[in-house]
Design a protein around this motif. Structure first.
Motif, PDB file in Angstrom:
ATOM      1  N   SER A 266       0.810  -1.215   0.000  1.00  0.00           N
ATOM      2  CA  SER A 266       0.000   0.000   0.000  1.00  0.00           C
ATOM      3  C   SER A 266       0.843   1.266   0.000  1.00  0.00           C
ATOM      4  O   SER A 266       0.347   2.348  -0.334  1.00  0.00           O
ATOM      5  N   ASN A 267       2.130   1.156   0.358  1.00  0.00           N
ATOM      6  CA  ASN A 267       3.001   2.330   0.358  1.00  0.00           C
ATOM      7  C   ASN A 267       3.407   2.760  -1.048  1.00  0.00           C
ATOM      8  O   ASN A 267       3.920   3.868  -1.233  1.00  0.00           O
ATOM      9  N   ALA A 268       3.189   1.905  -2.034  1.00  0.00           N
ATOM     10  CA  ALA A 268       3.482   2.287  -3.417  1.00  0.00           C
ATOM     11  C   ALA A 268       2.556   3.429  -3.821  1.00  0.00           C
ATOM     12  O   ALA A 268       1.358   3.394  -3.530  1.00  0.00           O
ATOM     13  N   PRO A 269       3.075   4.464  -4.475  1.00  0.00           N
ATOM     14  CA  PRO A 269       2.240   5.625  -4.823  1.00  0.00           C
ATOM     15  C   PRO A 269       1.166   5.280  -5.843  1.00  0.00           C
ATOM     16  O   PRO A 269       1.252   4.284  -6.569  1.00  0.00           O
ATOM     17  N   GLY A 270       0.153   6.131  -5.898  1.00  0.00           N
ATOM     18  CA  GLY A 270      -1.000   5.876  -6.752  1.00  0.00           C
ATOM     19  C   GLY A 270      -0.661   5.653  -8.206  1.00  0.00           C
ATOM     20  O   GLY A 270      -1.335   4.878  -8.901  1.00  0.00           O
ATOM     21  N   GLU A 271       0.376   6.322  -8.705  1.00  0.00           N
ATOM     22  CA  GLU A 271       0.739   6.191 -10.117  1.00  0.00           C
ATOM     23  C   GLU A 271       1.009   4.741 -10.516  1.00  0.00           C
ATOM     24  O   GLU A 271       0.820   4.363 -11.677  1.00  0.00           O
ATOM     25  N   GLN A 272       1.441   3.916  -9.563  1.00  0.00           N
ATOM     26  CA  GLN A 272       1.770   2.525  -9.873  1.00  0.00           C
ATOM     27  C   GLN A 272       0.532   1.639 -10.007  1.00  0.00           C
ATOM     28  O   GLN A 272       0.651   0.464 -10.358  1.00  0.00           O
ATOM     29  N   PHE A 273      -0.633   2.200  -9.760  1.00  0.00           N
ATOM     30  CA  PHE A 273      -1.871   1.423  -9.812  1.00  0.00           C
ATOM     31  C   PHE A 273      -2.734   1.816 -11.015  1.00  0.00           C
ATOM     32  O   PHE A 273      -3.928   1.522 -11.045  1.00  0.00           O
ATOM     33  N   GLU A 274      -2.122   2.437 -12.003  1.00  0.00           N
ATOM     34  CA  GLU A 274      -2.904   2.895 -13.154  1.00  0.00           C
ATOM     35  C   GLU A 274      -3.363   1.735 -14.032  1.00  0.00           C
ATOM     36  O   GLU A 274      -2.544   0.962 -14.531  1.00  0.00           O
ATOM     37  N   PRO A 275      -4.670   1.608 -14.292  1.00  0.00           N
ATOM     38  CA  PRO A 275      -5.147   0.637 -15.278  1.00  0.00           C
ATOM     39  C   PRO A 275      -4.989   1.205 -16.682  1.00  0.00           C
ATOM     40  O   PRO A 275      -5.157   2.408 -16.891  1.00  0.00           O
ATOM     41  N   ARG A 276      -4.651   0.355 -17.631  1.00  0.00           N
ATOM     42  CA  ARG A 276      -4.507   0.776 -19.020  1.00  0.00           C
ATOM     43  C   ARG A 276      -5.391  -0.109 -19.885  1.00  0.00           C
ATOM     44  O   ARG A 276      -5.304  -1.337 -19.830  1.00  0.00           O
ATOM     45  N   GLN A 277      -6.245   0.505 -20.714  1.00  0.00           N
ATOM     46  CA  GLN A 277      -7.111  -0.269 -21.597  1.00  0.00           C
ATOM     47  C   GLN A 277      -7.716   0.630 -22.664  1.00  0.00           C
ATOM     48  O   GLN A 277      -7.983   1.805 -22.421  1.00  0.00           O
ATOM     49  N   THR A 278      -7.878   0.091 -23.847  1.00  0.00           N
ATOM     50  CA  THR A 278      -8.665   0.725 -24.892  1.00  0.00           C
ATOM     51  C   THR A 278      -9.861  -0.175 -25.167  1.00  0.00           C
ATOM     52  O   THR A 278      -9.946  -1.291 -24.657  1.00  0.00           O
ATOM     53  N   ALA A 279     -10.793   0.309 -25.972  1.00  0.00           N
ATOM     54  CA  ALA A 279     -12.023  -0.440 -26.220  1.00  0.00           C
ATOM     55  C   ALA A 279     -12.299  -0.528 -27.714  1.00  0.00           C
ATOM     56  O   ALA A 279     -11.824   0.289 -28.503  1.00  0.00           O
ATOM     57  N   THR A 280     -13.071  -1.524 -28.098  1.00  0.00           N
ATOM     58  CA  THR A 280     -13.466  -1.669 -29.499  1.00  0.00           C
ATOM     59  C   THR A 280     -14.515  -0.638 -29.885  1.00  0.00           C
ATOM     60  O   THR A 280     -14.749  -0.393 -31.068  1.00  0.00           O
ATOM     61  N   SER A 281     -15.162  -0.035 -28.888  1.00  0.00           N
ATOM     62  CA  SER A 281     -16.232   0.931 -29.128  1.00  0.00           C
ATOM     63  C   SER A 281     -16.292   1.897 -27.965  1.00  0.00           C
ATOM     64  O   SER A 281     -15.895   1.572 -26.843  1.00  0.00           O
ATOM     65  N   GLU A 282     -16.798   3.110 -28.215  1.00  0.00           N
ATOM     66  CA  GLU A 282     -17.009   4.049 -27.121  1.00  0.00           C
ATOM     67  C   GLU A 282     -18.379   3.853 -26.474  1.00  0.00           C
ATOM     68  O   GLU A 282     -18.822   4.672 -25.671  1.00  0.00           O
ATOM     69  N   ASP A 283     -19.044   2.758 -26.804  1.00  0.00           N
ATOM     70  CA  ASP A 283     -20.348   2.446 -26.229  1.00  0.00           C
ATOM     71  C   ASP A 283     -20.167   1.839 -24.840  1.00  0.00           C
ATOM     72  O   ASP A 283     -19.782   0.678 -24.709  1.00  0.00           O
ATOM     73  N   TYR A 284     -20.433   2.628 -23.806  1.00  0.00           N
ATOM     74  CA  TYR A 284     -20.363   2.147 -22.432  1.00  0.00           C
ATOM     75  C   TYR A 284     -21.754   2.157 -21.787  1.00  0.00           C
ATOM     76  O   TYR A 284     -21.895   2.384 -20.584  1.00  0.00           O
ATOM     77  N   GLU A 285     -22.775   1.911 -22.590  1.00  0.00           N
ATOM     78  CA  GLU A 285     -24.142   1.881 -22.076  1.00  0.00           C
ATOM     79  C   GLU A 285     -24.284   0.749 -21.056  1.00  0.00           C
ATOM     80  O   GLU A 285     -24.049  -0.420 -21.360  1.00  0.00           O
ATOM     81  N   PRO A 286     -24.659   1.062 -19.810  1.00  0.00           N
ATOM     82  CA  PRO A 286     -24.770   0.005 -18.797  1.00  0.00           C
ATOM     83  C   PRO A 286     -26.058  -0.798 -18.932  1.00  0.00           C
ATOM     84  O   PRO A 286     -27.082  -0.281 -19.388  1.00  0.00           O
TER      85      PRO A 286
END
Length: 286
Positions: A72-92
């Motif tokens: 938990s002492n690791a700074p927030g920057e080390q917890f960045e998720p990285r992802q792209t999507a096939t579509s910008e459709d994020y309709e829940p």
């Protein structure tokens, strides 16, 4: 345009940063924002109605958005998720939302309340002091700056209503959900309903506790991730660094010490596409 207005949630603004800073936009800010709200909603509506015939590209979890530090002492920057999507459709689709434990549901409820212009000190404490918040118009790299963003929202919007959300991932590393939110500006009689992908990287020290905390909060409004480079990123960081300086909310005093939280240099990727360490996933199938 006032800095606080420029720093409102990115989902309400056009993705075209050059147009945002164009001379007409500066001369007639209310008119420009009205047009951008309309464009954002039209874009959201089109993506919601688009065909979903793209093939599956793999699991939601990848090495780029999992396997974060266990310390938990690791700074927030080390917890960045990285992802792209096939579509910008994020309709829940709430009927497909994953069931959460009471502790995890309480965390999601608090984040939804923050999006809905209901900030409290306790809700902002859902973030660790060294957290990072990252969306299309904001890059806040500690909890003090993050608090400034949340407490600014009620000053910018008459209302922000959560229409629906769908939890699509819940594990030791992350809670991830598609979000649909309606926003109404105070100065503009316009409501925009926009969707996005929210990824909450969890603090290892509190992920199994009654009060879970967040290390990295990423909100993606389209299919791309963030490069953390160029004029657009400089604006994001400047906005987060400066809005809090002009806030008079007494609650911010609770977080002043977080200005000294552990930080790392911003991680830069060159691009917001797959080549920027952001594997592509088909979130329409989730």
């Amino acid at each position: 345009m006032p800095a606080a207005t420029s720093g409102s949630r990115s989902k309400l603004l056009s993705t075209n940063f050059k147009n945002f800073l164009s001379k007409p936009a500066i001369t007639h800010p209310q008119k420009a924002l009205t047009v951008q709200l309309h464009n954002a909603q039209q874009k959201s509506n089109m993506s919601s109605n688009a065909s979903q015939g793209a093939p599956m590209t793999g699991d939601i979890a990848t090495k780029a958005n999992s396997g974060f530090p266990k310390d938990s002492n690791a700074p927030g920057e080390q917890f960045e998720p990285r992802q792209t999507a096939t579509s910008e459709d994020y309709e829940p689709d709430p009927s497909k939302s994953l069931k959460l434990s009471p502790q995890r549901q309480a965390l999601v409820d608090d984040i939804i309340a923050l999006y809905s212009c209901q900030p409290t000190v306790q809700r902002v404490k859902r973030y660790t002091p060294d957290c990072v918040y990252d969306d299309q118009f904001v890059y806040a790299n500690d909890r003090y700056k993050m608090a400034g963003q949340w407490f600014a929202l009620p000053k910018l919007f008459n209302a922000s209503i959560n229409e629906s959300y769908q939890v699509i991932r819940s594990d030791d590393d992350m809670i991830q959900f598609k979000n649909k939110q309606s926003w109404t500006f105070r100065l503009i009689p316009k409501t925009a309903t926009i969707t996005g992908l929210v990824s909450l990287s969890l603090d290892p020290a509190t992920k199994d506790s009654d009060f879970m905390q967040i290390k990295y909060h990423k909100d993606q409004a389209n299919e791309k991730d963030y490069s953390h480079e160029g004029l657009g990123f400089s604006f994001k960081k400047w906005q987060a660094d400066n809005v809090v300086k002009h806030m008079d909310a007494p609650e911010l005093k609770e977080f002043e010490q977080d200005k000294n939280a552990n930080k790392e240099e911003v991680r830069r990727y060159g691009t917001g596409t797959e080549e920027g360490n952001a594997p592509k996933r088909d979130f329409t199938k989730a």
